[in-house]
Design an enzyme around this catalytic site. Structure first.
Site, PDB file in Angstrom:
ATOM      1  N   SER A 192     -14.881  76.411  23.642  1.00 34.15           N
ATOM      2  CA  SER A 192     -14.328  75.277  22.898  1.00 34.15           C
ATOM      3  C   SER A 192     -12.837  75.384  22.622  1.00 34.15           C
ATOM      4  O   SER A 192     -12.211  74.385  22.269  1.00 34.15           O
ATOM      5  CB  SER A 192     -15.070  75.114  21.564  1.00 34.15           C
ATOM      6  OG  SER A 192     -16.413  74.775  21.778  1.00 34.15           O
ATOM      7  N   ASP A 205     -18.691  68.257  19.860  1.00 33.90           N
ATOM      8  CA  ASP A 205     -18.661  69.622  20.402  1.00 33.90           C
ATOM      9  C   ASP A 205     -20.017  69.963  21.010  1.00 33.90           C
ATOM     10  O   ASP A 205     -21.039  69.954  20.328  1.00 33.90           O
ATOM     11  CB  ASP A 205     -18.324  70.620  19.292  1.00 33.90           C
ATOM     12  CG  ASP A 205     -17.835  71.956  19.840  1.00 33.90           C
ATOM     13  OD1 ASP A 205     -18.490  72.502  20.748  1.00 33.90           O
ATOM     14  OD2 ASP A 205     -16.795  72.454  19.358  1.00 33.90           O
ATOM     15  N   HIS A 212     -26.557  76.188  20.081  1.00 34.92           N
ATOM     16  CA  HIS A 212     -26.437  77.647  20.179  1.00 34.92           C
ATOM     17  C   HIS A 212     -27.626  78.351  19.513  1.00 34.92           C
ATOM     18  O   HIS A 212     -28.075  79.396  19.978  1.00 34.92           O
ATOM     19  CB  HIS A 212     -25.138  78.132  19.538  1.00 34.92           C
ATOM     20  CG  HIS A 212     -23.940  78.031  20.426  1.00 34.92           C
ATOM     21  ND1 HIS A 212     -23.905  78.548  21.696  1.00 34.92           N
ATOM     22  CD2 HIS A 212     -22.711  77.488  20.204  1.00 34.92           C
ATOM     23  CE1 HIS A 212     -22.711  78.329  22.239  1.00 34.92           C
ATOM     24  NE2 HIS A 212     -21.976  77.671  21.351  1.00 34.92           N
ATOM     25  N   HIS A 241     -23.159  77.714  26.598  1.00 34.05           N
ATOM     26  CA  HIS A 241     -22.644  76.425  27.057  1.00 34.05           C
ATOM     27  C   HIS A 241     -23.152  76.135  28.470  1.00 34.05           C
ATOM     28  O   HIS A 241     -23.581  77.039  29.190  1.00 34.05           O
ATOM     29  CB  HIS A 241     -21.116  76.440  27.074  1.00 34.05           C
ATOM     30  CG  HIS A 241     -20.505  76.586  25.722  1.00 34.05           C
ATOM     31  ND1 HIS A 241     -19.170  76.852  25.524  1.00 34.05           N
ATOM     32  CD2 HIS A 241     -21.049  76.506  24.473  1.00 34.05           C
ATOM     33  CE1 HIS A 241     -18.914  76.924  24.226  1.00 34.05           C
ATOM     34  NE2 HIS A 241     -20.043  76.721  23.568  1.00 34.05           N
TER      35      HIS A 241
END
Length: 510
Positions: free
Chosen positions: A97, A47, A327, A440
């Protein structure tokens, strides 16, 4: 500035030529395509593991073992086929995601924030769920008689794993406590509930997320004195207890710590539920190695349970906290998560064969993470660039973020990083734009593949193409016609070229 140190042999042109020739020789073997039927299919999902993260993780892996790092190979680097995946959601240029998980698991692009539903479903609008559900490759595999499993370092009801089994217009509806009252009254189900109801016979489920499975205010088994870890469910259901009752006579076991996990003999387990934290698992650098299993350890147990099925298995593995580290602007946490996922890929390779197992490694999206600054060979990946800024005359780390919590001014100017410990695990790398959470990135991500039909993952592809290839390779879902001839025998197109040649010669001699 000192001259960079590198191996003496690299000064010799023959070193590079011989290396290239070995690589060429290996590449020529790929002309014989592996067209076997994939008995097993494994998807490793990093991820937030964009290409810069892969490169930095490679360097870190080498530096952990005492090398300079740049020349190191990750396990995924050894895969023979690499493609690029276009990650946009139907309504987002830079994706999230949930929509991406729907793409690479269900084969359909979708809106951000939604899982297991098509783009006609609108985020948070319960009444747009019904009729817009899409099923995943995990379900296709289960319907084909394969064993199936989910392993993640996040909550098992987080965005990535949830798209494998849930149909939900909001990725944040972890339990009914996170849902609007009107959504519950309208019949929409929370994701934790869907984990146990939609596909009730998932063989292996491992990750975090205990608190979403228990009635509100139920003390957590591991942290009974910490109320933030208490159960959240308003409906009063004990989903773990219900699951345990259902599988207790089917070689089913629930575990919540590493000791109990390793007390099990995989040969005697057909169903396993492992919930090792109330929410997400801890970062690998902070993991309690006595109480919590690593991703590699979970993958090892999962494959040993799943591979007993003579029809094979499908396994989804998520290195989910790579994303969380980025993040938070904590590159060291993120990169160690990526290295741990690569260890898990190595372990899976030792437990399976490229002849009957298709393994795919990819990411859902990237991050605005970068490293640069003309660093010298062998420079710590977390270290300083060898030059000062020619504008503010201060040093800077090689790793930087485009935005995020690392933006910091001291007396109105950029912080001097030489005054802080930029190598510590929770250091937040400097960012250009201040945000409480880094975002992102929108660029393409890599798809690494090996095994049967891996060559079909080539070029630049839409992200939703991935499960269609995996299903085609395994002869599941809608891709079955090519798997058998009219007489019902296996098609030669799915037998190795060598065997196909032998069959052809035998036919001619007859």
């Amino acid at each position: 500035m000192a001259k960079p140190q590198f191996p003496e042999e690299e000064k010799d042109p023959d070193f590079w030529k011989e290396w290239a020739q070995r690589t060429l020789k290996n590449a020529l073997t790929l002309q014989d395509l592996n067209k076997n039927v994939a008995k097993n299919i494994i998807l490793f999902l990093g991820d937030g593991m964009g290409v810069p993260t892969v490169t930095a993780a490679r360097i870190l892996k080498g530096q952990i073992s005492g090398q300079s790092g740049e020349e190191t190979q990750l396990e995924m680097d050894k895969f023979p086929y690499v493609a690029l995946s276009k990650t946009y959601n139907t309504n987002a240029q830079v994706p999230d995601s949930a929509g991406t998980a729907t793409a690479y698991l269900c084969g359909v692009k979708a809106n951000e924030g939604t899982v297991g539903v098509n783009a006609a479903a609108v985020r948070s609008q319960c009444n747009t769920t019904q009729g817009n559900e899409v099923t995943s490759i995990l379900k296709w595999a289960k319907e084909a008689g394969k064993s199936v499993g989910i392993v993640t370092t996040t909550r098992v009801n987080h965005a990535t794993p949830s798209a494998a089994y849930a149909h939900c217009v909001d990725r944040d509806w972890y339990s009914d406590a996170e849902m609007p009252t009107e959504a519950v009254q309208s019949g929409c189900k929370d994701i934790a509930r869907q984990l146990f109801e939609n596909i009730p016979d998932i063989n292996v489920i491992m990750g975090g997320g205990r608190k979403y499975m228990y009635p509100k205010n139920t003390p957590d088994v591991e942290y009974p004195g910490d109320k933030k870890h208490n159960g959240t469910r308003k409906d009063g259901r004990d989903l773990v207890g219900e699951w345990t009752d259902r599988v207790k006579d089917k070689k089913g076991y629930y575990v919540w710590n590493r000791k109990d996990l390793f007390s099990l003999n995989p040969n005697n387990v057909d169903y396993l539920l492992g919930l090792f934290e109330p929410a997400d698992l801890t970062y690998e650098l902070e993991r309690n190695k006595e109480t919590d299993p690593s991703l590699t350890e979970m993958v090892d147990v999962a494959i040993k349970i799943l591979k007993k099925n003579e029809r094979g298995f499908y396994l989804l593995v998520e290195g989910g906290r790579i994303d969380h580290g980025h993040h938070e602007g904590k590159a060291k946490q993120a990169l160690h998560e990526a290295v741990e996922m690569d260890r898990a890929i190595t372990r899976a390779g030792l437990l399976t064969s490229i002849y009957d197992t298709l393994t795919v490694v990819t990411a859902d999206h990237s991050h605005v993470f970068s490293f640069g600054g003309y660093t010298l060979r062998g420079n710590s990946i977390f270290g300083l660039a060898p030059i000062m800024s020619d504008v503010d005359h201060k040093p800077f780390t090689s790793i930087l973020y485009g935005n995020g919590p690392g933006f910091k001014l001291v007396n109105g100017v950029r912080e001097n990083v030489s005054t802080v410990d930029y190598e510590q695990k929770n250091y937040q790398a400097q960012a250009a734009v201040p945000l409480s959470m880094e975002t992102h990135g929108g660029e393409d991500v890599a798809i690494f593949s090996k095994g049967p039909m891996a060559h079909l993952l080539h070029g630049v592809q839409e992200q939703h193409y991935i499960p269609h290839v995996m299903a085609y390779a395994a002869c599941i879902g809608q891709n079955k016609d090519h798997c058998r001839t009219n007489s019902g025998s296996p098609s030669l197109s799915h037998i190795s070229p060598t065997l196909a040649l032998l069959f052809t010669v035998k036919w001619l001699l007859c």
